[in-house]
Design an enzyme around this catalytic site. Sequence first.
Site, short mmCIF file in Angstrom:
data_model
loop_
_atom_site.label_atom_id
_atom_site.label_comp_id
_atom_site.label_asym_id
_atom_site.label_seq_id
_atom_site.Cartn_x
_atom_site.Cartn_y
_atom_site.Cartn_z
N LYS A 1 -8.53 -8.10 2.04
CA LYS A 1 -8.13 -7.10 3.31
C LYS A 1 -9.29 -7.24 4.21
CE LYS A 1 -6.40 -2.79 4.42
NZ LYS A 1 -5.78 -1.28 3.99
N SER B 1 -1.59 0.01 5.22
CA SER B 1 -2.25 -0.63 5.90
C SER B 1 -2.47 -2.11 5.39
CB SER B 1 -3.48 -0.26 6.58
OG SER B 1 -4.36 -0.10 5.55
N SER C 1 -2.14 3.29 1.35
CA SER C 1 -1.97 1.79 2.14
C SER C 1 -2.02 0.64 1.03
CB SER C 1 -3.37 1.92 2.85
OG SER C 1 -3.28 2.41 3.90
#
Lengths: 477, 475
Positions: free
Chosen positions: A62, A137, A161
């Site tokens: 990420k 996310s 997330s």
Amino acid sequence: MSKTIESLAQEIQNKKGESIIKEAIAKAKASKEYNFFVTIDENASNDIKTNNLLSGIPFATKDNLSTKGILSTASSNTLKDYVPFFDATVITKLKELGAVNIGKTTMDELGMGGTGTTAATGVVKNPWDKTRITGGSSAGSAGCVASGIVPFALGSDTGDSIRKPAAYCGVVGYKPTYGLVSRYGLFAFASSLDHVGTLTRNVKDAAIVVDAIKGKDDKDMTSLDSSDINLVASLTEKLDNKKLCYIKEICNIEEYANPSEDLKYCLNNFKEVLKKCEQIGIEVEEVSVDKSLLAAIFPTYRIISCAEATSNYSNLTGIIFGPRGQGKTVEDIMMDHRSKGFCSLIKRRFIIGSYILQKENQEKYFKKAQKVRRLIVDKINDLFTKYDGLILPCSGSCAPKIVKIKDQKQDDILENHLAIGNFGGFPSISIPCGFLHNLPIGVNITGKVLDDANVLNIAYNLEKTMNYKNQIAKEQK
Amino acid sequence: MKYIPTIGLELHCELNTKSKVFSKAINHYNEIPNSHIAPLDMAYPGTLPVVNKEAVHKALKMALALHCEIPKILMFDRKNYYYPDLPKGYQITQMEKPIGINGYLEIILNRQVKKVLIHDIHLEEDTASMDHYDDFSLLDYNRAGVPLVEIVTEPCLHSSDEVIAYLETLRNTFKYCDISDADTKLGQIRCDLNISMQEENVEKLGTKVEIKNINSFANVKNAIDYEIKRQTAALENGKKEEITQETRRYDDETKTTISMRQKSESIDYKYFVEPNIPKIKITEEYITEVQKEVPQLPAARMQKYLLEYNLSEKDAQSLIKDKNISDYFDECVALGINPQLAANWITVNVTGVLNKEDISIKEFYLTPKMLKQIIDKINDKTISSKQAKDIFNQALEEKKEPKEFFTSDNMQISDDKKLKEIIQNILANNPSQVADYKNGKDNLFKYFVGQVMKETKGKANPNITSNILKEELNK
């Protein structure tokens, strides 16, 4: 690349794995239309070789994890040119074992949003249907694992997330106990809620990766010694005497005034999952939790996360790193950087956070939210004295259409309960459990702090009762 | 009408730890700019604070030196504001649970002991330092993250003299505990003060004015004296409205204070608990262990020197300024040397050598025991003070114990019998002078003393010689 880490490791050992990294990079490049990646490291190669299962295994990271020499933007224009000079602890650990980071994945800007639509580089599209969101996310991380580009990706989870996009993309999302994995190098969003975790296509792979990245870190005072925890070794082929509970107020269709067809389907599916639990010897009981407490999850999360975020991201001024703003005074320069750099959602949340932290509002909002957080955690811990874990559906529907995002209700209990795992720092894992409109849906198991092995073992055995293990996303025409 | 000032003080002092308070960078900022920096000090994304145990230890030691109550847990808070010298956008400090509260520091002013009440002492991090130029500013992050303690008094001081006595005692306390070098010239100590004036015998305090960021004790005194004058004049002229609740700064050039902002414009720092640092238990055992390291403090020594030993304030001050000198003095007294004699020797002879050679008393060759050898010989009148000084210098020069120089060659002759014998001989050999003396030539006395000195090569004890001479001549 539809294989498990173990089978890939076997190939590598049999000298058939030379092309694995190149193949992953090629696939990543070919996935452009889904926007999973901010950066693909075309030169990534397996320079370090070890005896670990992860040696030579490609993975994605990420974009809010610090990667030395590789652009790390957290999908924000305020960091669009930021190339860190140090690795996050999780990256250091994986590199040392020989795993190869092939790229940085797109996310909701700075981890805020939960849809995968707020990245500075555009919307992330669901690999099962590109008109739909991945959730966020950790959007790109979920998407690239679901697409079979890499066997695992690192994500971060502050509210849900990792676990929500995992459910929407049909993969496994695991958020370990708070402190099990070091946060050093994770761009802090809400420090008391932030976790580093994994997206994989099966539970065992999650165990393999977290075994590799967990551990006490001198650079993170909140990290824990977990030398007595071995997740892979704790996975057993049979379960005995496990007990789970589910919350009536969330899972029973009678609790909803005008249930949609999708919701009915999801809750039915959940009841089917419970039956499977019983088939493998897990006792499941219904419990009741005060609805007002459950309804408080969302505002509590919003208050604490916005307050911490507004402070944590105060380092984004463009003075030391990030594009320098325009202006005559330092204040103007910082203001310009922040005004141009953040999307409107971020600005709104910073204003909320700042408002909450104001002296005259702290008692009313911030302190109260912390009390409610404590009440919720106490209630759940109370359940954990009787049960090995809490089992709940991840969502009341499949991934929504990108165009309909704005119509989504934000404060549904069913859509927000995963934040319980962040409030208490509980280990929490989502696994795929079915399809709605040809799109995956998921189920979540959350257990008590440091009982990660038990939680994973339950998920591991439940996973075997269903056909979604190692599935690769396919667009249905 | 008489107006009394009430003053409260906030003092920031940098700790002399090896590394910074939340990062591993070296704590030493007076080197090349931006050379002692860890990623955290510049707030790079993903960095986390790790509490420096040495900084906590020193802050706790200071809290104990100030007789503070110590909390059961150590925790930190964030103070949020935007300024270019604050890279994270917040300062990690202690708001909810300072490392010490409700303490006091004893000061001595005009031989009177006064307790200055300490509201709290807390541990925090320093900001980067800035150099401002016409159209740009330079930032040096060497100072960012340097450990600071902030010590806040109650509004309990009533004159600039009291404030200065407090500051000097506090500075000595830092040094005594080896917590800080407390050098104002290096900006290691900075002060904020608040001051209000109220009518004598009126309990309610006047309007509080804050003066920020004063960097020397002399300027603290100037600022207070100026404010007292300014506020008194306003009150006496019936212009009470001129005193507003505001923040002012001290201007070194004009020696005045200048308004910066009104209270209503004050900043909301949005404090909240630092989530990256877990709460840490402060055990009783740990407190006891640190307490043992707190030495006897300057104020207590001052009291002893002034009231018990009756030293002059000047002597006491110069002994106390340096803990090692004070320790040396205490050792001398413990060995049985008369305190006044010890003080004289240390403040004059010893300090003279230290200054001349630019060394500390720890590097000084003569130990208190060796010094005692000399002083004992003066006391039993075996040597003159001149001889003592010579032996002191010789011992230092040759790095030998003083007693090695107490040979018959240089020992003073104080033996009554021996001197009597010498004197009787001289008188017998000078019958005419004796006769003249007895006939009234008093000044011949000096002649006889001279003869004795000649005979003894100047080693005869002058007092004893003179006594015996008188005795013999009057026979």
